[in-house]
Scaffold this motif. Structure first.
Motif, PDB file in Angstrom:
ATOM      1  N   ASP A 285      85.896 -22.217  48.701  1.00 14.52           N
ATOM      2  CA  ASP A 285      86.653 -20.924  48.913  1.00 14.52           C
ATOM      3  C   ASP A 285      86.241 -19.950  48.058  1.00 14.52           C
ATOM      4  OD1 ASP A 285      88.482 -22.903  49.888  1.00 14.52           O
ATOM      5  OD2 ASP A 285      89.927 -23.056  48.269  1.00 14.52           O
ATOM      6  N   THR A 286      85.589 -20.250  46.770  1.00 14.38           N
ATOM      7  CA  THR A 286      85.098 -19.332  45.974  1.00 14.38           C
ATOM      8  C   THR A 286      83.581 -18.798  46.741  1.00 14.38           C
ATOM      9  OG1 THR A 286      83.881 -20.652  44.564  1.00 14.38           O
ATOM     10  CG2 THR A 286      85.861 -20.298  43.825  1.00 14.38           C
TER      11      THR A 286
ATOM     12  N   LEU B 273      92.109 -17.209  52.837  1.00 16.97           N
ATOM     13  CA  LEU B 273      91.359 -18.291  52.544  1.00 16.97           C
ATOM     14  C   LEU B 273      92.110 -19.591  52.392  1.00 16.97           C
ATOM     15  CD1 LEU B 273      88.977 -16.799  49.780  1.00 16.97           C
ATOM     16  CD2 LEU B 273      88.540 -17.139  52.297  1.00 16.97           C
TER      17      LEU B 273
ATOM     18  N   ARG C 279      84.643 -16.437  49.637  1.00 17.14           N
ATOM     19  CA  ARG C 279      85.044 -15.076  48.889  1.00 17.14           C
ATOM     20  C   ARG C 279      83.753 -14.437  48.692  1.00 17.14           C
ATOM     21  NH1 ARG C 279      85.865 -16.297  43.622  1.00 17.14           N
ATOM     22  NH2 ARG C 279      84.091 -15.024  43.286  1.00 17.14           N
TER      23      ARG C 279
ATOM     24  N   LEU D 209      90.800 -10.512  45.745  1.00 19.29           N
ATOM     25  CA  LEU D 209      92.027 -11.602  46.398  1.00 19.29           C
ATOM     26  C   LEU D 209      93.023 -10.493  46.220  1.00 19.29           C
ATOM     27  CD1 LEU D 209      90.936 -15.043  45.245  1.00 19.29           C
ATOM     28  CD2 LEU D 209      90.631 -14.023  47.287  1.00 19.29           C
TER      29      LEU D 209
ATOM     30  N   HIS E  70      90.211 -19.203  41.196  1.00 16.52           N
ATOM     31  CA  HIS E  70      88.862 -19.009  41.391  1.00 16.52           C
ATOM     32  C   HIS E  70      87.983 -19.004  40.179  1.00 16.52           C
ATOM     33  CE1 HIS E  70      88.839 -18.117  46.036  1.00 16.52           C
ATOM     34  NE2 HIS E  70      89.653 -18.792  45.550  1.00 16.52           N
TER      35      HIS E  70
ATOM     36  N   ALA F  69      91.216 -12.393  51.194  1.00 18.58           N
ATOM     37  CA  ALA F  69      90.026 -11.883  50.604  1.00 18.58           C
ATOM     38  C   ALA F  69      89.747 -10.693  51.209  1.00 18.58           C
ATOM     39  CB  ALA F  69      88.963 -12.907  50.815  1.00 18.58           C
TER      40      ALA F  69
END
Length: 333
Positions: free
Chosen positions: A44-45, A62, A48, A15, A316, A6
C-alpha cells in the motif's frame, strides 16, 4: 460512505478522507460488503508513493485486504447471502477500489468465508500475507516436510505467517530477527534456529545449523543485501524465494549458476494485475485452506496496531519506519 483516497503520488499526506456514495454492484455476480476493517501492507505504501499499475486512475482507494459482512448480493450470486462474514484480497492497486473504505464491492468468486474462530476485524489482517507466504513456500519453493528453511524478517507481517506455514508443512525452520522480543515470537511459532541479524552473520549461522550444507529453501521478504547474501545461505541446488526485485550483478548471476540455485520470484498480486480470473479463484481457495488452518489452531495472525480509518496516513508512516511486528489494521465505525 467514508473512504481514504490516494490523491497523488507522494508522502502519507496525500491520503485524504472523503465522503462518497456507496458502491453499486458492477455485475450480477458481485457482492457489496460492509467492511469491519482493512489490512495495511507495505505494498500500500509503495503504490501510494509510486502507483505503477494504474497511474492514470488517481485518485484511488488503496488497501487490498478486507473483511466484513455481506450487505447486498447480485442476482446471480450463489456462494454467499446477506449477513455472511467474509474476508478477501481484492482491489487497492489503482483499478478496482480497495478496502480503505466503509463499503466495497467485489466478485463473489474472489471472496472467502472468514475463519469461524477469528474476529471479523482481525480477519482483515490475514489475506495478503497468507497468499504471499503460501505462494512463495508452497507454490514456488515446494517446501516439504523435513526440509530446512531460512525465513527472513520472521516477526513481520508475511514472516510470522510464513513461520507458521512452514511449521505446518513439517519443515525445520531458521529465522532472522532484530531483537529478543521478535526472537521469542518466532520461537513460539515454531522456529528452531533463531538468528539475530544485528549481532550474527546469518549466512554463517545457517551453514552451522545445516552442517555446512545451507538451507534447502530461503524465503526473502527484505530484498537488497539480504537477498544477495542469501545466495550463499542456500544449499547447492536449493531454492531462494523472494518477494522483491533485487538487481543482480553479473557476479551474482554467476554465483547463483555455479551453485545451481533456483531463484523464485513471487508477486501474489499477479492474478489481479493481469486480470486472471481462474488464478484469482485459485487464490481464494488458498484463503479457504487458510481459514481451515486457523480453525484447527495451526495458524494465527498477530494484529499489533488498530487504528481508525481516518488515521491511514499514520499507519503508512509506521510501516515506512520499518521493524514492524505483526500487522496493522484500519477499523471502520
Amino acid at each position: 460512505m467514508k473512504a481514504i483516497f490516494a490523491t497523488a503520488p507522494g508522502s502519507p499526506d496525500v491520503l485524504q478522507l472523503r465522503d462518497i456514495p456507496k458502491p453499486e454492484l458492477p455485475s450480477p455476480h458481485h457482492l457489496c460488503v460492509k467492511l469491519a476493517a482493512a489490512g495495511v501492507n507495505p505494498i500500500d505504501t509503495k503504490l501510494r508513493t509510486r502507483p505503477i499499475y494504474y497511474p492514470e486512475k488517481l485518485p484511488a482507494i488503496l488497501g487490498c485486504d478486507g473483511a466484513g459482512i455481506v450487505e447486498e448480493t447480485g442476482k446471480a450470486v450463489t456462494r454467499f447471502k446477506v449477513g455472511d462474514e467474509v474476508y478477501f484480497c481484492n482491489g487497492g492497486i489503482g483499478d478496482e477500489p480497495g478496502c480503505y473504505a466503509e463499503y466495497t464491492a467485489l466478485h463473489e468468486d474472489y471472496c472467502a468465508a472468514k475463519p469461524a474462530n477469528l474476529g471479523l476485524q482481525d480477519s482483515a489482517a490475514l489475506p495478503l500475507v497468507l497468499l504471499a507466504a503460501w505462494e512463495a513456500l508452497v507454490g514456488r519453493a515446494s517446501l516439504q516436510a523435513g526440509q530446512t528453511v531460512l525465513i527472513h524478517a520472521a516477526a513481520g507481517g508475511v514472516g510470522h505467517i510464513a513461520v507458521q506455514l512452514a511449521h505446518h508443512l513439517g519443515a525445520r525452520i531458521a529465522v532472522t530477527v532484530g531483537d529478543s522480543k521478535k526472537a521469542g515470537l518466532a520461537h513460539g511459532l515454531g522456529a528452531e534456529k533463531i538468528i539475530n541479524y544485528r549481532e550474527q552473520d546469518f549466512v554463517q549461522e545457517t551453514l552451522n545449523w545445516t552442517r555446512s550444507k545451507g538451507a534447502d529453501v530461503v524465503f526473502d521478504t527484505v530484498g537488497g543485501e539480504t537477498f544477495l547474501r542469501s545466495l550463499n545461505a542456500v544449499r547447492i541446488g536449493g531454492k531462494l524465494a523472494t518477494l522483491l526485485a533485487t538487481p543482480l550483478s553479473l557476479a551474482d548471476t554467476q554465483l547463483a549458476r555455479l551453485r545451481n540455485l533456483s531463484l523464485c520470484y513471487e508477486l501474489m498480486l499477479t492474478p489481479q494485475v493481469l486480470k486472471l480470473h481462474d488464478e484469482r479463484i485459485r487464490q481464494r481457495r488458498i484463503l479457504e485452506e487458510g481459514a481451515k488452518l486457523v480453525e484447527e489452531g495451526g495458524l494465527g495472525v498477530l494484529v499489533t496496531h488498530r487504528l481508525p480509518l481516518e488515521q491511514a496516513a499514520e499507519a503508512h508512516r509506521m510501516i515506512e519506519q520499518g521493524g514492524m511486528v505483526g500487522k496493522i489494521i484500519l477499523t471502520m465505525g
